[in-house]
Write an enzyme that holds these catalytic residues in place. Sequence first.
Site, PDB file in Angstrom:
ATOM      1  N   HIS A  65      -4.590  -0.902  -1.862  1.00  0.00           N
ATOM      2  CA  HIS A  65      -4.066  -2.062  -2.582  1.00  0.00           C
ATOM      3  C   HIS A  65      -4.752  -2.263  -3.923  1.00  0.00           C
ATOM      4  CE1 HIS A  65      -2.688  -2.857   1.486  1.00  0.00           C
ATOM      5  NE2 HIS A  65      -1.808  -3.685   0.993  1.00  0.00           N
TER       6      HIS A  65
ATOM      7  N   GLU B 284      10.628  -0.306  -1.852  1.00  0.00           N
ATOM      8  CA  GLU B 284      10.316   0.063  -3.235  1.00  0.00           C
ATOM      9  C   GLU B 284      11.309   1.062  -3.820  1.00  0.00           C
ATOM     10  OE1 GLU B 284       8.128  -0.255  -0.865  1.00  0.00           O
ATOM     11  OE2 GLU B 284       6.604  -1.659  -1.561  1.00  0.00           O
TER      12      GLU B 284
END
Length: 328
Positions: free
Chosen positions: A130, A61
């Site tokens: 998540h 990321e």
Amino acid sequence: MMRTLSYAQAIREALEQMLREDEKVFLIGQGVTSPWYVGATTTGLVDRFGSERVIDTPVSESGITGMAVGAALAGMRPVLVHPRLDFMYYAMDQLANHAANWHYMFGGQLSVPLTVWGIINRGGEQAAQHSQALQAVFMHLPGLKVVMPSTPYDAKGLLIAAIKDDNPVVFIDDRWLYDLSGEVPEEIYNVPLGKGIVRKRGADITIVSISYMATEALAAAAILTKRHIGAEVIDLRSLKPLDEAIILKSVKKTGRLIVADGGWKTGGIGAEIVSRVAEKAMIYLKAPPRRVALPDTPAPASRVLEECYYPKARDIVAAAAAIMQEGQ
């Protein structure tokens, strides 16, 4: 020409049209070609535009965000996908210390035309790592614009506006909206950044809603109408810039305020909006405002607990009933 598209199809159409219109636009991110990561929002784009403009990346990321910031500084217009908003924490240095600051630090001589597209994947037993809704985190940072659409029309128009903007925009959508259908123009159009919209008029109470909670707010308003309570529903659409004027105008009319947000309550969007109303429209309030938001706990993994954890129309109705009683 207007057609009916799903929210996911509207996002895909925005991406396809911008990739076709501007060669500087490219799409990059983990799972960008996979329905498992991004639903139907990118179906067929890699076949049409190739893997040099629709780039599926390894799990990194911070690295891919840094690459996108660099590409934007060099004149490209990247759309960077983070398919789980939770993992944008890994990219915070690139976003908060770099992308958000370059335009200011260099006196406007540099721009970062970067769209950071983050997806909230809550529910369905996604649990605490998540499913987080982090919009308040990004709203806090000067130099970042933050938008959250709730309809297919706004999803396409806001995404196009974000891609065309000359500095970083965090575009956050909610997977719970992906199957929602609505009318969407075929042509390219913008929904202006920084402008909310009144979804329903009412005279008794203002409900300021964000993203998926706009659908719950409209459902709550329908229930309240049967109880002879007129709710005015505002869909904020843009958190930063914040359309303060539309909120204050409504509160001055109704004298009552609820903020419905899918993020955490403490330090959240609701706290910011209530504070602004307290600063600028306190004398119009007939009762203390209420916030409908997540409790201050991580998301549960159990479907039974999820049903209690995520706020719904029933919670907005309960808050409205309490305010109406207090404001008699």
